[in-house]
Design a protein around this motif. Sequence first.
Motif, short mmCIF file in Angstrom:
data_model
loop_
_atom_site.label_atom_id
_atom_site.label_comp_id
_atom_site.label_asym_id
_atom_site.label_seq_id
_atom_site.Cartn_x
_atom_site.Cartn_y
_atom_site.Cartn_z
N LEU A 196 0.82 -1.21 0.00
CA LEU A 196 0.00 0.00 0.00
C LEU A 196 0.86 1.26 0.00
CD1 LEU A 196 -2.93 1.12 0.21
CD2 LEU A 196 -2.55 1.20 2.68
N VAL A 197 0.54 2.18 -0.91
CA VAL A 197 1.20 3.48 -0.98
C VAL A 197 0.28 4.56 -0.43
CG1 VAL A 197 2.20 5.19 -2.52
CG2 VAL A 197 2.54 2.78 -2.98
N ASN A 198 -1.01 4.51 -0.82
CA ASN A 198 -1.96 5.54 -0.42
C ASN A 198 -3.37 5.00 -0.58
OD1 ASN A 198 -2.93 8.11 0.32
ND2 ASN A 198 -3.09 8.74 -1.81
N HIS A 199 -4.29 5.50 0.22
CA HIS A 199 -5.71 5.22 0.00
C HIS A 199 -6.51 6.42 0.50
CE1 HIS A 199 -6.32 4.25 4.23
NE2 HIS A 199 -7.61 4.16 3.98
N ASP A 200 -7.60 6.67 -0.19
CA ASP A 200 -8.48 7.76 0.21
C ASP A 200 -9.88 7.51 -0.31
OD1 ASP A 200 -8.29 8.34 -2.49
OD2 ASP A 200 -7.22 10.20 -2.23
N VAL A 201 -10.80 8.32 0.16
CA VAL A 201 -12.20 8.24 -0.25
C VAL A 201 -12.63 9.63 -0.66
CG1 VAL A 201 -14.55 7.69 0.45
CG2 VAL A 201 -12.66 6.37 1.37
N LYS A 202 -13.28 9.72 -1.81
CA LYS A 202 -13.85 10.98 -2.27
C LYS A 202 -15.36 10.83 -2.27
CE LYS A 202 -14.30 13.02 -6.60
NZ LYS A 202 -13.78 13.34 -7.93
N ALA A 203 -16.05 11.76 -1.64
CA ALA A 203 -17.51 11.75 -1.60
C ALA A 203 -18.01 12.93 -2.42
CB ALA A 203 -18.01 11.87 -0.17
N GLU A 204 -18.93 12.65 -3.36
CA GLU A 204 -19.51 13.71 -4.18
C GLU A 204 -21.01 13.73 -3.93
OE1 GLU A 204 -19.29 15.32 -8.77
OE2 GLU A 204 -18.31 13.44 -8.23
N LEU A 205 -21.51 14.91 -3.55
CA LEU A 205 -22.92 15.09 -3.23
C LEU A 205 -23.67 15.59 -4.46
CD1 LEU A 205 -22.49 17.02 0.16
CD2 LEU A 205 -22.38 14.56 -0.25
N PHE A 206 -24.84 15.02 -4.70
CA PHE A 206 -25.67 15.42 -5.84
C PHE A 206 -27.00 15.94 -5.33
CE2 PHE A 206 -22.66 12.41 -7.56
CZ PHE A 206 -22.27 13.01 -8.74
N ASN A 207 -27.39 17.11 -5.82
CA ASN A 207 -28.67 17.76 -5.52
C ASN A 207 -28.77 18.26 -4.08
OD1 ASN A 207 -29.63 17.37 -8.19
ND2 ASN A 207 -30.11 15.25 -7.65
N PHE A 208 -27.66 18.37 -3.36
CA PHE A 208 -27.64 19.02 -2.06
C PHE A 208 -26.19 19.32 -1.68
CE2 PHE A 208 -26.88 14.69 -0.82
CZ PHE A 208 -26.17 14.74 0.37
N PHE A 226 -16.03 16.11 -1.05
CA PHE A 226 -15.22 15.97 0.15
C PHE A 226 -14.17 14.90 -0.08
CE2 PHE A 226 -19.21 17.65 1.57
CZ PHE A 226 -18.87 18.56 2.55
N ASN A 227 -12.92 15.20 0.26
CA ASN A 227 -11.84 14.22 0.25
C ASN A 227 -11.66 13.77 1.69
OD1 ASN A 227 -11.10 14.19 -2.53
ND2 ASN A 227 -10.31 16.25 -2.23
N ILE A 228 -11.98 12.52 1.95
CA ILE A 228 -12.03 12.01 3.31
C ILE A 228 -10.78 11.17 3.55
CG2 ILE A 228 -13.39 10.66 4.94
CD1 ILE A 228 -15.78 11.12 2.99
N ASP A 229 -10.03 11.50 4.59
CA ASP A 229 -8.82 10.74 4.87
C ASP A 229 -8.95 9.89 6.13
OD1 ASP A 229 -8.83 12.77 6.69
OD2 ASP A 229 -6.83 13.51 6.23
#
Length: 154
Positions: free
Chosen positions: A63-75, A83-86
Amino acid sequence: LLFPGIGPGYVSDNSQGSGTKRVEYDYRYQYVQIPLMINYHLHRSRDLSFNYYIGAGMAANVLVNHDVKAELFNFTADGETVFNIDSTGYEASRIGLNMLVTARVEYKYGKGIQFFAQPVFGISPLSVSTTRISSYPYYVQLNAGFIYLLQREQ
């Protein structure tokens, strides 16, 4: 209630968008892969220009890196839609394993020069997540290149 790491966890902006309010999460796991493959020679063309192989193998992943990106639609939440969630609570495995299946074609261009193409299909038999959410990624890649022999065989 929203995923941890998005604002205070609640929809703070009740915007009136058209359509269903939804969130898309993009989990990204980045590994350095160390493959070990074995190729079996299947066939050589009559003019000796082409060689065909099939193969299999495995690859260790670090493992080098991991992340989660959340994209909100209609709000929005806190006025934001991405949001980039670490710190998600969903940790990635530090070490992984892939099983590989491959084919290979080599073309002899001239004395000491060969070109090759090698498609590879890989799948992880072990989850890349160490928590309750399991993820078994698969992929297709294409290795291509050339081989130049510095010293010719006698």
